[in-house]
Design an enzyme around this catalytic site. Structure first.
Site, short mmCIF file in Angstrom:
data_model
loop_
_atom_site.label_atom_id
_atom_site.label_comp_id
_atom_site.label_asym_id
_atom_site.label_seq_id
_atom_site.Cartn_x
_atom_site.Cartn_y
_atom_site.Cartn_z
N ASN A 209 13.74 28.06 -50.89
CA ASN A 209 14.34 28.69 -49.71
C ASN A 209 13.49 29.90 -49.32
OD1 ASN A 209 15.37 31.12 -51.19
ND2 ASN A 209 16.41 29.48 -52.31
N LYS A 288 1.71 13.19 -58.37
CA LYS A 288 1.92 13.53 -56.96
C LYS A 288 2.40 12.27 -56.21
CE LYS A 288 -0.53 15.15 -52.91
NZ LYS A 288 -1.82 15.38 -52.31
#
Ligand code: PMT
Length: 401
Positions: A209, A288
């Site tokens: 955030n 990934k």
């Protein structure tokens, strides 16, 4: 914290004399200029060299031998001292002080001093309980000396009871209280959380955030300035940690939960300014995740609500939460206050310019159980931090009365 303060420590002849070494070292680390006066009895227990090494100053032992540039050692020490301590204070030195005797460097210096003088008795329990000693202690208090309570427990001689030297931490807290009355959190152990947790998706990506950590770091800095022992549990930020706080670096909500729970029992206050991710990816890819032609669906699972757990397990602690809201500020904040068993809550509407994430300022409402709301104007995060600590101090006074 004690930068620029001139502290005189009078060490007298008791087994606790060696503990004045710890005190000297702690005060020097806190920035004080420490000068030690040793009585003849003290030098039977500890050599002056140890104090010289720790204080960086020559130890004063003789009324008639002054350091270069000083005419009269007792008057110079008295003139320069911001505070003086007698550590340990034997029955003998207290009797001499109580009746104004001046037969050595320490007693003559004390008579000439106008600064506050803190006396830390340490002696055998039966000597301490002796009526003459107790009368002298009363008299010293009446004369304006600050008397610390001795510790209770097993003594070097094997006897049990009051008469041990007070803890160095308590003596330092007393010094802070006397020299810096604004140190109203001296003796408080506080835990602050800061920053936004990062919940990994794969080795290169995470969910997080916009929290910069500024609000939490400001809270930690303000608490250090007010004398608290500060534990700062922080998610990643780009900020320099405040001097004087103990820092615990974490990434995820799970890590933050662990650190906070480990510290919870030993703190008096928790302020949770961190923005903790409510969810984390259910699985974290080892590699990934490759781009494909189709979309990507991430399954999230709930993180533990740390503050809710703290509220459930609250014993003596004061708990302060934050609420970052984009709508229905008061209603949502009140629900969080009650659900998480908080002492008060700092609500910020993060859609307002100058409030919430990343800014140097914030606009907050302090919401209290019982319905009281205090609406604060836009202010620097450090100023808001001080307002929050003001409320904590009031609550602490209420709780310790
Ligand atoms: O870091 P800055 O950029 O300075 O921004 C400051 C801030 C906006 C992050 C700060 O002012 C703030 O509001 N912090 C709380 C953000 C938040 O997560 O609010 P919330 O309403 O989601 O959570 C309520 C309270 O529960 C918070 O104290 C939070 O720390 C706590 N919580 C939330 C979720 C969770 N899993 N565990 C928690 O402990």
């Amino acid at each position: 914290m004690l930068k620029g303060k001139f502290v005189v420590i009078g060490v007298t002849g008791g087994i606790a004399a060696h503990r004045a070494l710890d005190l000297t070292s702690t005060l020097v680390k806190a920035g004080a200029e420490v000068h030690v006066i040793m009585t003849r009895g003290a030098r039977e227990f500890v050599g002056p060299l140890a104090f010289e090494a720790l204080s960086g100053n020559r130890v004063h032992v003789d009324t008639f031998s002054a350091p270069p540039g000083w005419r009269y050692p007792h008057l110079e020490l008295a003139r320069r001292a911001d505070i003086a301590l007698v550590v340990p204070a034997t029955a003998n030195i207290m009797a001499k002080m109580a009746y104004g005797m001046a037969d050595d460097l320490l007693t003559t210096s004390i008579l000439a001093m106008t600064c506050p003088i803190v006396v830390c008795p340490a002696m055998n329990v039966y000597m301490y309980r002796n009526d003459i000693v107790q009368e002298n202690i009363k008299r010293l208090r009446k004369l304006g000396f600050i008397l610390m309570e001795p510790g209770v427990g097993r003594q070097a001689c094997g006897d049990e009871g009051p008469g041990r030297l007070a803890a160095v931490e308590d003596i330092v807290n007393m010094i802070k209280k006397v020299l810096m009355p604004e140190c109203d959190l001296a003796g408080s152990r506080v835990l602050v959380t800061a920053g936004g947790t990062r919940e990994p998706i794969d080795p290169v990506r995470y969910i997080s955030n916009r929290s910069s950590g500024k609000m939490g770091y400001a809270l930690a800095e303000a608490a250090v300035n007010r004398g608290a022992v500060v534990h700062l549990v922080t998610a990643p930020t780009c900020l320099e940690p405040p001097d004087g706080a103990k820092i615990y670096y974490v990434n995820t909500a799970i890590e933050m939960f662990r650190e906070v729970m480990n510290l919870y029992r030993e703190v008096d206050v928790v302020v949770k300014a961190a923005a903790v991710s409510d969810y984390r990816p259910k699985t974290v890819s080892d590699q990934k995740i490759k781009k494909s032609d189709s979309g990507l669906v991430l399954e999230l699972e709930k993180n533990t609500d740390i503050l809710y757990e703290l509220g459930k397990q609250k014993t003596h602690q004061i708990l302060v939460g934050f609420a970052a809201e984009t709508e229905d500020l008061i209603k949502n904040a009140r629900q969080k206050l009650a659900k998480k068993n908080l002492d008060f809550l700092v609500a910020n509407d993060v859609t307002q310019p100058g409030a919430g994430f990343g800014t140097d300022t914030n606009i907050a409402k302090l919401i209290f159980p019982g319905g009281r709301i205090e609406s604060l104007p836009m202010m620097d995060k450090l100023e808001l931090a001080d307002r929050i600590w003001d409320e904590v101090v009031k609550l602490r006074h209420g709780k310790t009365k």
